[in-house]
Design an enzyme around this catalytic site. Sequence first.
Site, mmCIF file in Angstrom:
data_model
loop_
_atom_site.group_PDB
_atom_site.id
_atom_site.type_symbol
_atom_site.label_atom_id
_atom_site.label_comp_id
_atom_site.label_asym_id
_atom_site.label_seq_id
_atom_site.Cartn_x
_atom_site.Cartn_y
_atom_site.Cartn_z
ATOM 1 N N TRP A 128 0.938 -1.197 -0.044
ATOM 2 C CA TRP A 128 -0.084 0.150 0.109
ATOM 3 C C TRP A 128 0.969 1.112 0.191
ATOM 4 O O TRP A 128 0.443 2.346 -0.279
ATOM 5 C CB TRP A 128 -0.990 0.090 1.330
ATOM 6 C CG TRP A 128 -0.124 -0.011 2.464
ATOM 7 C CD1 TRP A 128 0.012 -1.435 3.290
ATOM 8 C CD2 TRP A 128 0.390 0.480 3.314
ATOM 9 N NE1 TRP A 128 0.635 -1.361 4.373
ATOM 10 C CE2 TRP A 128 1.295 0.093 4.354
ATOM 11 C CE3 TRP A 128 0.795 2.067 3.262
ATOM 12 C CZ2 TRP A 128 1.990 0.681 5.279
ATOM 13 C CZ3 TRP A 128 1.585 2.715 4.212
ATOM 14 C CH2 TRP A 128 1.932 2.077 5.171
ATOM 15 N N ASN A 129 2.053 1.240 0.384
ATOM 16 C CA ASN A 129 2.759 2.448 0.703
ATOM 17 C C ASN A 129 3.353 3.110 -0.483
ATOM 18 O O ASN A 129 3.715 4.205 -0.658
ATOM 19 C CB ASN A 129 3.895 2.192 1.708
ATOM 20 C CG ASN A 129 5.017 1.266 1.198
ATOM 21 O OD1 ASN A 129 4.682 0.302 0.604
ATOM 22 N ND2 ASN A 129 6.397 1.151 1.458
ATOM 23 N N LYS A 152 -3.154 -9.141 -6.874
ATOM 24 C CA LYS A 152 -4.067 -8.806 -5.513
ATOM 25 C C LYS A 152 -3.381 -7.587 -5.005
ATOM 26 O O LYS A 152 -2.488 -7.703 -4.589
ATOM 27 C CB LYS A 152 -3.951 -9.993 -4.671
ATOM 28 C CG LYS A 152 -5.062 -9.668 -3.377
ATOM 29 C CD LYS A 152 -4.645 -10.436 -2.294
ATOM 30 C CE LYS A 152 -3.641 -9.795 -1.304
ATOM 31 N NZ LYS A 152 -4.037 -8.526 -0.608
ATOM 32 N N PRO A 153 -4.111 -6.450 -5.323
ATOM 33 C CA PRO A 153 -3.482 -5.288 -4.576
ATOM 34 C C PRO A 153 -3.689 -5.226 -3.145
ATOM 35 O O PRO A 153 -4.567 -6.235 -2.501
ATOM 36 C CB PRO A 153 -4.393 -4.012 -5.284
ATOM 37 C CG PRO A 153 -5.265 -4.745 -6.485
ATOM 38 C CD PRO A 153 -5.145 -6.258 -5.907
ATOM 39 N N GLY A 203 5.973 -6.854 0.836
ATOM 40 C CA GLY A 203 5.399 -6.674 2.210
ATOM 41 C C GLY A 203 5.923 -7.094 3.239
ATOM 42 O O GLY A 203 7.310 -7.015 3.518
ATOM 43 N N SER A 204 5.362 -7.404 4.488
ATOM 44 C CA SER A 204 5.957 -7.785 5.536
ATOM 45 C C SER A 204 6.757 -9.149 5.603
ATOM 46 O O SER A 204 6.369 -9.982 4.823
ATOM 47 C CB SER A 204 4.802 -7.886 6.764
ATOM 48 O OG SER A 204 4.178 -9.130 6.553
ATOM 49 N N GLU A 225 10.383 -9.257 -1.546
ATOM 50 C CA GLU A 225 10.943 -8.096 -1.127
ATOM 51 C C GLU A 225 10.292 -7.539 0.333
ATOM 52 O O GLU A 225 9.064 -7.105 -0.046
ATOM 53 C CB GLU A 225 10.827 -6.871 -2.090
ATOM 54 C CG GLU A 225 11.873 -5.823 -1.960
ATOM 55 C CD GLU A 225 11.313 -4.786 -1.041
ATOM 56 O OE1 GLU A 225 12.224 -3.725 -1.032
ATOM 57 O OE2 GLU A 225 10.076 -4.591 -0.515
ATOM 58 N N CYS A 259 9.924 1.273 2.223
ATOM 59 C CA CYS A 259 10.814 0.061 2.612
ATOM 60 C C CYS A 259 12.115 0.238 2.969
ATOM 61 O O CYS A 259 12.512 -0.672 3.743
ATOM 62 C CB CYS A 259 10.725 -0.889 1.288
ATOM 63 S SG CYS A 259 9.032 -1.319 1.086
ATOM 64 N N GLU A 348 11.137 -3.434 12.576
ATOM 65 C CA GLU A 348 10.795 -2.256 11.583
ATOM 66 C C GLU A 348 9.607 -1.464 12.089
ATOM 67 O O GLU A 348 8.282 -1.868 12.176
ATOM 68 C CB GLU A 348 10.372 -2.834 10.230
ATOM 69 C CG GLU A 348 9.878 -1.896 9.123
ATOM 70 C CD GLU A 348 9.707 -2.358 7.674
ATOM 71 O OE1 GLU A 348 10.070 -2.050 6.758
ATOM 72 O OE2 GLU A 348 8.959 -3.475 7.845
#
Length: 450
Positions: A128-129, A152-153, A203-204, A225, A259, A348
């Site tokens: 989302w960022n 998939k967003p 993502g995470s 990533e 990120c 993080e």
Amino acid sequence: MTIHDPRTGDLVAQLPVAGPSECAAAVARATAASSCWARTPAAERAAALTSAAASVKAAADELAELNERETGKLRQDALGGVEAGAGTLVQYAELGPLHRGRTLHGGWSATDFMVPEPRGVVAVLTPWNDPVAVAAGLLGAALVTGNTVVHKPSERCPKTGRRFAELLGEHLPDGVLEIVDGDGSVGARLADADEIDVVAHVGSSATGRAIAEACARRGAKALLENGGNDALIVDSGVDPAWAAQQAALGAFANAGQICVSVERIFVVADMADAFTDALVGEAREWSGRIGPLVDERQREIVCRHVDDAVSRGARVLAGGEPGSGPGTFYPPTVLADCSTDMLVFQEETFGPVAPVRSVPDFDTALAEAGDDRYGLSAAVLTPDMAHAQEAWRSLPVGTVKINDVFGGAPGGASQPRRASGSGFGFGPELLDEMTAVKVVHWSPPPEASR
């Protein structure tokens, strides 16, 4: 899925989560389209991306507004992300037809061809960022190399992600780009689908580990990533005001939700006071220049990390308390006297927090910065080229930036390590990740060799 405007708390959208049958149908359509798209000439695939890039640029205001309402991203930053995404599509349109194999000559009449082929169906799970720029890279590289995609967003910006993919899909044959809406359960379903050949995820780290396990069970490729805990080292001899500007940019831009944001700051002791004083001034300057955190869940993480640091002896020199008005604002925050056992150094934070730790010398900074389970990137501010050389060689991360917290050439590659993921996520090397090499040994029959 319920989305609220992080600036006001107002309802933005309510969207259904795709069920098992919808996911299966999307995967089936992408699978059916795979053979034909793989046989499409590379130049035609590239032309489709070029046309899509023009459509994305024409819809920049629409996409930026959606992004702003769903994630709180500043309008100018959102427009920059759209521009970057369109540029990335053009970049892969140019690189795709040039992606080539090799040959090995075993004898006068025998040759081995090493030919890159599309892997098949790629599930692309985007964050989302920076939803447009990141999706453009993964989708562009997958499509131009002949793969079909199920995208998939992020559930935190589903309307932005879907609209971008729709603009791209308008230039593609049916089934080549499928879109499914949903949360983590939908991503997990795609990662487990037998027909999916690659799962590309940004993502995470926790989600990345689950995807890696799912792919390993069935022999699919995982391209990840994931989270980072990026260190910034401030060496002796640099201008403290300039170093503070770099640190503030790295820690506060996009409210710390990048990120490769600066998550940990190690400053050599003889610089600590001047640097920290300047960083406090920078935090005050940035207080009116950042948007909110994406949602209340993310703000709770930031609050928990700061509270933990304070309970362990850190001093709050700026910020440190969530906004009291509507929305999910959190101010630029500077923490001093930090130790490596605090959550702000262990995890993080993904918020506008700059935790500072004073260390006796550059070697100690390098050792402590490298003692971390993540491996995304790090930055070093130093006037000493011997220190710079030692830093890029010894830091166990995929990218080291010297004297520039967000430096990097356009189209540059990135390959995270350890808990931060695996595989190239950007650059020309991403085309290699989206393809598999087939070796063909070619020899004539005995009659032809005489």
